[in-house]
Design an enzyme around this catalytic site. Structure first.
Site, PDB file in Angstrom:
ATOM      1  N   HIS A 222       0.894  -1.183   0.000  1.00 46.69           N
ATOM      2  CA  HIS A 222       0.000   0.000   0.000  1.00 46.69           C
ATOM      3  C   HIS A 222       0.925   1.223   0.000  1.00 46.69           C
ATOM      4  CE1 HIS A 222      -3.405   2.466   0.599  1.00 46.69           C
ATOM      5  NE2 HIS A 222      -3.855   2.055   1.769  1.00 46.69           N
ATOM      6  N   HIS A 261      -2.315  -2.201 -10.353  1.00 46.69           N
ATOM      7  CA  HIS A 261      -3.298  -1.622  -9.437  1.00 46.69           C
ATOM      8  C   HIS A 261      -4.522  -2.523  -9.387  1.00 46.69           C
ATOM      9  CE1 HIS A 261      -5.858   1.286  -7.436  1.00 46.69           C
ATOM     10  NE2 HIS A 261      -4.743   1.872  -7.082  1.00 46.69           N
ATOM     11  N   ASP A 312       2.613   5.539  -6.963  1.00 50.37           N
ATOM     12  CA  ASP A 312       3.790   5.316  -6.124  1.00 50.37           C
ATOM     13  C   ASP A 312       5.084   5.221  -6.912  1.00 50.37           C
ATOM     14  OD1 ASP A 312       2.739   5.207  -3.429  1.00 50.37           O
ATOM     15  OD2 ASP A 312       1.596   3.508  -4.166  1.00 50.37           O
TER      16      ASP A 312
HETATM   17  N1  COA Z   1       5.161  -6.322 -10.478  1.00 49.17           N
HETATM   18  C1  COA Z   1       5.187  -7.531 -11.057  1.00 49.17           C
HETATM   19  N2  COA Z   1       4.095  -8.270 -11.257  1.00 49.17           N
HETATM   20  C2  COA Z   1       2.930  -7.776 -10.858  1.00 49.17           C
HETATM   21  C3  COA Z   1       2.821  -6.520 -10.244  1.00 49.17           C
HETATM   22  C4  COA Z   1       4.000  -5.789 -10.063  1.00 49.17           C
HETATM   23  N3  COA Z   1       3.978  -4.590  -9.499  1.00 49.17           N
HETATM   24  N4  COA Z   1       1.541  -6.264  -9.961  1.00 49.17           N
HETATM   25  C5  COA Z   1       0.844  -7.330 -10.362  1.00 49.17           C
HETATM   26  N5  COA Z   1       1.687  -8.234 -10.903  1.00 49.17           N
HETATM   27  C6  COA Z   1       1.324  -9.503 -11.477  1.00 49.17           C
HETATM   28  C7  COA Z   1       1.178 -10.561 -10.388  1.00 49.17           C
HETATM   29  O1  COA Z   1       2.396 -11.218 -10.109  1.00 49.17           O
HETATM   30  C8  COA Z   1       0.168 -11.459 -10.990  1.00 49.17           C
HETATM   31  O2  COA Z   1       0.799 -12.258 -11.960  1.00 49.17           O
HETATM   32  P1  COA Z   1       0.401 -13.806 -12.113  1.00 49.17           P
HETATM   33  O3  COA Z   1      -1.051 -13.788 -12.489  1.00 49.17           O
HETATM   34  O4  COA Z   1       1.321 -14.269 -13.174  1.00 49.17           O
HETATM   35  O5  COA Z   1       0.645 -14.411 -10.767  1.00 49.17           O
HETATM   36  C9  COA Z   1      -0.758 -10.510 -11.763  1.00 49.17           C
HETATM   37  O6  COA Z   1       0.039  -9.381 -12.081  1.00 49.17           O
HETATM   38  C10 COA Z   1      -1.963 -10.074 -10.960  1.00 49.17           C
HETATM   39  O7  COA Z   1      -1.521  -9.595  -9.695  1.00 49.17           O
HETATM   40  P2  COA Z   1      -2.435  -9.521  -8.398  1.00 49.17           P
HETATM   41  O8  COA Z   1      -1.570  -9.378  -7.194  1.00 49.17           O
HETATM   42  O9  COA Z   1      -3.433 -10.624  -8.402  1.00 49.17           O
HETATM   43  O10 COA Z   1      -3.225  -8.218  -8.678  1.00 49.17           O
HETATM   44  P3  COA Z   1      -3.811  -7.286  -7.557  1.00 49.17           P
HETATM   45  O11 COA Z   1      -4.963  -6.602  -8.136  1.00 49.17           O
HETATM   46  O12 COA Z   1      -4.036  -7.988  -6.279  1.00 49.17           O
HETATM   47  O13 COA Z   1      -2.567  -6.315  -7.351  1.00 49.17           O
HETATM   48  C11 COA Z   1      -1.304  -4.682  -6.352  1.00 49.17           C
HETATM   49  C12 COA Z   1      -2.637  -5.012  -6.990  1.00 49.17           C
HETATM   50  C13 COA Z   1      -1.223  -3.171  -6.208  1.00 49.17           C
HETATM   51  C14 COA Z   1      -1.229  -5.323  -4.956  1.00 49.17           C
HETATM   52  C15 COA Z   1      -0.141  -5.195  -7.228  1.00 49.17           C
HETATM   53  O14 COA Z   1      -0.224  -4.668  -8.524  1.00 49.17           O
HETATM   54  C16 COA Z   1       1.214  -4.913  -6.598  1.00 49.17           C
HETATM   55  O15 COA Z   1       1.686  -5.683  -5.745  1.00 49.17           O
HETATM   56  N6  COA Z   1       1.873  -3.787  -7.040  1.00 49.17           N
HETATM   57  C17 COA Z   1       3.111  -3.392  -6.439  1.00 49.17           C
HETATM   58  C18 COA Z   1       2.861  -2.618  -5.164  1.00 49.17           C
HETATM   59  C19 COA Z   1       2.381  -1.216  -5.445  1.00 49.17           C
HETATM   60  O16 COA Z   1       2.867  -0.538  -6.331  1.00 49.17           O
HETATM   61  N7  COA Z   1       1.411  -0.790  -4.613  1.00 49.17           N
HETATM   62  C20 COA Z   1       0.861   0.528  -4.710  1.00 49.17           C
HETATM   63  C21 COA Z   1      -0.539   0.479  -5.200  1.00 49.17           C
HETATM   64  S1  COA Z   1      -1.193   2.121  -5.447  1.00 49.17           S
END
Ligand code: COA
Length: 377
Positions: A222, A261, A312
């Site tokens: 987050h 996201h 971010d």
């Molecule tokens: N880097 C690499 N791979 C990523 C990624 C990232 N930042 N964000 C998502 N993915 C990939 C996941 O590994 C997953 O791949 P898979 O299906 O091969 O396993 C796929 O994309 C879906 O990810 P998932 O975690 O299910 O999506 P989500 O909707 O839960 O994710 C976040 C949302 C924000 C948690 C995720 O994008 C993330 O961890 N981002 C990095 C942290 C970040 O920048 N947070 C700030 C948010 S404002």
């Protein structure tokens, strides 16, 4: 809950509350506060005006805005016991822990402001005004400097930068921070806002709700993502190594912070705006290194994973150019988001319903209790 029910992991796509505050169009890449497009607010508004908008649901008149500014300025000083408490915390504390503890302590020092109810706006103003003072007090102390005198002439963003760096920012730096605060002020039912609403939905007080929210924002998935995004740039060192480091990270199935996201399926509009500000601040400082590196990173992550930047990716690099230490990036996020948290808490108090979802039980149901002396060693 019965075993034929479906679990929506992470509550993804579950609509939990009705809200008037923020609208996100994840497919269209649009973000609105109370109906106003974030691009227009970032262009024409100020953080104080946006705070008013979130709390009252409408833009202020000139006199209402002046009044809000004055109230925020008058609420900046910390009570002596809280200042002393911050001065006793270990100087190597995580500043998010400091904020969480300080907000929690303030609740006991000013119990009337903390009371739950639709009129908790006083508490919202107090916390918004006091957070920069808490961060500034801790920052000055840990670098061995005396606390700064209050500067009522400075706006919220100007004061925040002054409290952290000890000097006044340039016009471009102050405006960049003001815009960053506008962009982070609210984001619908994100994890920390949800945590705040859950706490408020038990009829607990506003300060408890904000304490919950700060603890939730701290996590790297987050608010902590902006700090990690800057750490990756440091790991790369220079533009020439971005491709190699980021590709290797993705090949190891590691997450690249600042991308992806839960709601946006296109680029986060806040990322687009902050990218432009990173360029503006970098250009005026004669330092476009982080901008150029992030452009490369954006190209690699999109090519390899089809992911777009979120806010971010850029916020940390903007703050770093303003002279903000890395571990204060997430506290700055809190300084802004406290307006959204409190707006949501006020909304929750107006239409209260205890938030209490269910769990799908997957454990055994037929175990017999074994007395402790018959369980073996
Ligand atoms: N880097 C690499 N791979 C990523 C990624 C990232 N930042 N964000 C998502 N993915 C990939 C996941 O590994 C997953 O791949 P898979 O299906 O091969 O396993 C796929 O994309 C879906 O990810 P998932 O975690 O299910 O999506 P989500 O909707 O839960 O994710 C976040 C949302 C924000 C948690 C995720 O994008 C993330 O961890 N981002 C990095 C942290 C970040 O920048 N947070 C700030 C948010 S404002």
């Amino acid at each position: 809950m019965a075993s034929n029910e479906v679990v929506q992991r992470g509550l993804q796509d579950i609509v939990a509350v009705e809200s008037h505050i923020t609208f996100i169009d994840g497919k269209g890449g649009r973000l609105l506060y109370e109906g106003y497009d974030i691009r227009e607010l970032a262009d024409r508004s100020t953080f104080e005006e946006v705070a008013y908008l979130l709390w009252y649901g409408r833009l202020p008149t000139r006199s209402q805005l002046d009044d809000l500014r004055q109230r925020l300025v008058s609420l900046r000083p910390l009570p002596e016991p809280l200042a002393k408490l911050i001065d006793t915390l270990p100087t190597d504390s995580n500043p998010m822990d400091v904020l969480r503890t300080a907000v929690s302590a303030l609740a006991m020092l000013e119990p009337s402001e903390a009371q739950p109810g639709p009129n908790s706006i006083g508490g919202a103003l107090r916390l918004t005004a006091a957070l920069p003072s808490m961060i500034g007090r801790f920052q000055r102390r840990r670098v061995g400097l005396a606390p700064l005198k209050d500067r009522p002439d400075l706006s919220h963003a100007e004061n925040l930068l002054y409290q952290i760096t000890g000097k006044e920012g340039t016009e471009i730096e102050n405006r960049a921070l003001d815009v960053a605060l506008i962009l982070h002020a609210d984001h619908e039912l994100n994890a920390s806002t949800f945590a705040a609403r859950v706490t408020a939905s038990t009829l607990s007080d506003l300060y408890s709700a904000v304490t919950s929210a700060i603890g939730t924002l701290k996590g790297p998935l987050h608010g902590g993502a902006n700090e990690r995004a800057v750490e990756l740039l440091l790991e790369c060192g220079d533009l020439g190594r971005v491709e190699e480091v980021v590709t290797a990270k993705l090949a190891r199935h590691e997450r690249v912070m600042g991308f992806g996201h839960r709601v946006y399926k296109v680029e986060d509009p806040r990322a687009t705006i902050l990218r432009a500000w990173l360029h503006t601040v970098g250009e005026s400082a004669g330092n476009l290194k982080s901008y150029d590196m992030l452009e490369k990173e954006r190209e690699v992550v999109h090519r390899e994973k089809g992911l777009y930047p979120n806010v971010d990716l850029y916020s940390g690099s903007v703050y770093a150019l303003l002279g903000v230490p890395k571990d204060l990036f997430t506290p700055i996020f809190a300084v802004s988001r406290v307006t959204g948290w409190t707006a949501h808490v006020l909304e929750e108090y107006r239409d209260l319903r205890l938030i209490r979802p269910s769990a799908l039980y997957v454990g055994p149901t037929d175990l017999t209790y074994v007395p402790i002396d018959q369980r073996g060693s």
